[in-house]
Design an enzyme around this catalytic site. Sequence first.
Site, PDB file in Angstrom:
ATOM      1  N   ASP A 312       1.176   3.813   6.187  1.00 18.48           N
ATOM      2  CA  ASP A 312       0.761   3.048   7.361  1.00 18.48           C
ATOM      3  C   ASP A 312       0.392   4.047   8.455  1.00 18.48           C
ATOM      4  O   ASP A 312      -0.090   5.135   8.148  1.00 18.48           O
ATOM      5  CB  ASP A 312       1.869   2.081   7.796  1.00 18.48           C
ATOM      6  CG  ASP A 312       1.319   0.812   8.425  1.00 18.48           C
ATOM      7  OD1 ASP A 312       0.679   0.914   9.479  1.00 18.48           O
ATOM      8  OD2 ASP A 312       1.530  -0.280   7.867  1.00 18.48           O
ATOM      9  N   HIS A 343      -2.896   5.467   8.419  1.00 19.19           N
ATOM     10  CA  HIS A 343      -3.768   4.742   9.336  1.00 19.19           C
ATOM     11  C   HIS A 343      -4.002   5.512  10.629  1.00 19.19           C
ATOM     12  O   HIS A 343      -4.347   4.934  11.650  1.00 19.19           O
ATOM     13  CB  HIS A 343      -3.182   3.363   9.636  1.00 19.19           C
ATOM     14  CG  HIS A 343      -3.065   2.497   8.423  1.00 19.19           C
ATOM     15  ND1 HIS A 343      -2.530   1.227   8.467  1.00 19.19           N
ATOM     16  CD2 HIS A 343      -3.393   2.715   7.117  1.00 19.19           C
ATOM     17  CE1 HIS A 343      -2.543   0.703   7.243  1.00 19.19           C
ATOM     18  NE2 HIS A 343      -3.061   1.598   6.418  1.00 19.19           N
TER      19      HIS A 343
END
Length: 535
Positions: A312, A343
Amino acid sequence: MKQRMNLCILLSLFILLNSSLAFAAETPDFEHLDSLLPTEPKLPKNVCEQLSANLVAHNWRLADEIDNDPKNSSPDSQRIQTALDNCAAGSAVKLVTNEKNNAFLSGPLSIPSGVTLWVDKNVTLFASRSPADYDLGDGICGDALPKIKNRCQTWITATDTVNSGIVGEGALDGRGGSVLTSGKRAFKSTWWDLSMQSKAKVKLEQNNPRMLHVDGGKNFTLYKISLFNSPKFHFGSNDVDGITVWGIKLVTPSLAYANPDYQCDENDLPRPGKLDQPSRCFIPELVKNTDGIDPGTSTNVTLAYSFITTGDDNVAIKSGGKNKQSPASRHHLYAHNHFYYGHGMSIGSETDAGVHDIKIWDLVVDGNDSGHGVGLRIKSDGKRGGNVTNVTYDGVCMRRVKEPLVFSPYYSSTKSTKLPPSMQNITVRNFNYVDYPKAKYNKTVINLSGYKTDKLINPLGLTLDNVVFPRQPRVRDKHHHNIHFTLGKGQVVNFPLLGTDTNSVTDLRDPSLTGQAPYSCDDKFKAFPSPASPI
């Protein structure tokens, strides 16, 4: 005649010199920026107690036989916590090897004020995989349920501490890919299988413990430690003044739960809607909500000289205001870091308390062609928006990243306009996106927009200065309006959206810099420096 020839030579040299200057890449002033960094932390001088390992880990993993019985889920919890509680401020509890023994196994731990947990080289502190150890009394931890989440205690906490931390060249391992040993999903699921249920047709919320959370206090330090395989977020904070994260290596999933280059058989991967058998292999895209470093409503934060690959956000600066007194996230420094899967360098999505004065420099992002890869991101929406101001990215090398730039106030589909986002004075300087042979994402996608309702317009204020793409990115979705671009003196190459009907441009480019060399990324991309990493 001789004087005329000398004048011609001088004139030629002058033209040549100016021509070479025009094509030279501007060197970022990292020396000046580095002067803003705090002093590099040091390992503690005082050790109040040294604890020896009683367990053995092979290939970065504990054998299941050690704790298949949940009654033996955390054999080292009491002695570690007792040592921490009895340690005087200014000292450390040190975990060390003992002949062939190299591992500790514990449930939740609390670090007292002024005390440091030192995990020595070649030592790993593993987290219990029994949900009962983290349960808050309602039996929900270790399950995936509709609209019910965060019902697990964090593994390691520090509350209102001053000058505490976790240091050493060892590792903390949250065992996110290990089979659970208690509760409704015992021996049918892993923590990361629960996370995947957020993608099921009937969306379920994971109830997984975070690895490390600091709540309140001053001057918390992570130094040289490795963080592996958290079931959920790795590091988070709330209302802390002074966080230094320096020289860490964060790998999720590690080789304990994956194959080299993440070459997993499809039948071994997590599946949305399936909790009948535990998965056997994991890739970053399928270990949801495993953010790396998430400083929330915190000031004077530094992340430097670190390596992060996860499923993430690599970093997510948050400022979710629990009440009107919640402080903004302010004065953050991010220097000389390398990101891989993840991300990206993110702000948000909670920005309602405000995010201000953020400096990022010498950042290298190699997204490995992940379909979820992001580079630089500011994300918010009308339900949790706020003011994001004075954010500078200087000296960024990037490759194999699907979405290199995402500055969007439309992160979710909410229709709320209660807290409108505003993103102003955002600067991207000395940015070079580098082609990679046969890469999937040599041609990329960008997502930029201001915020607009029937009653309000908050333009995105974005400065671009020496920003180079080898080919023009595609523009994602319908939101790419109300952007005010300022073009600094450096070149801007292959950038879309400039001068469209709803966007404006202030052009300050220096004609003498036309054709200047991009910011140099020579020798910037490095292999992940940990043998536990699959990449």
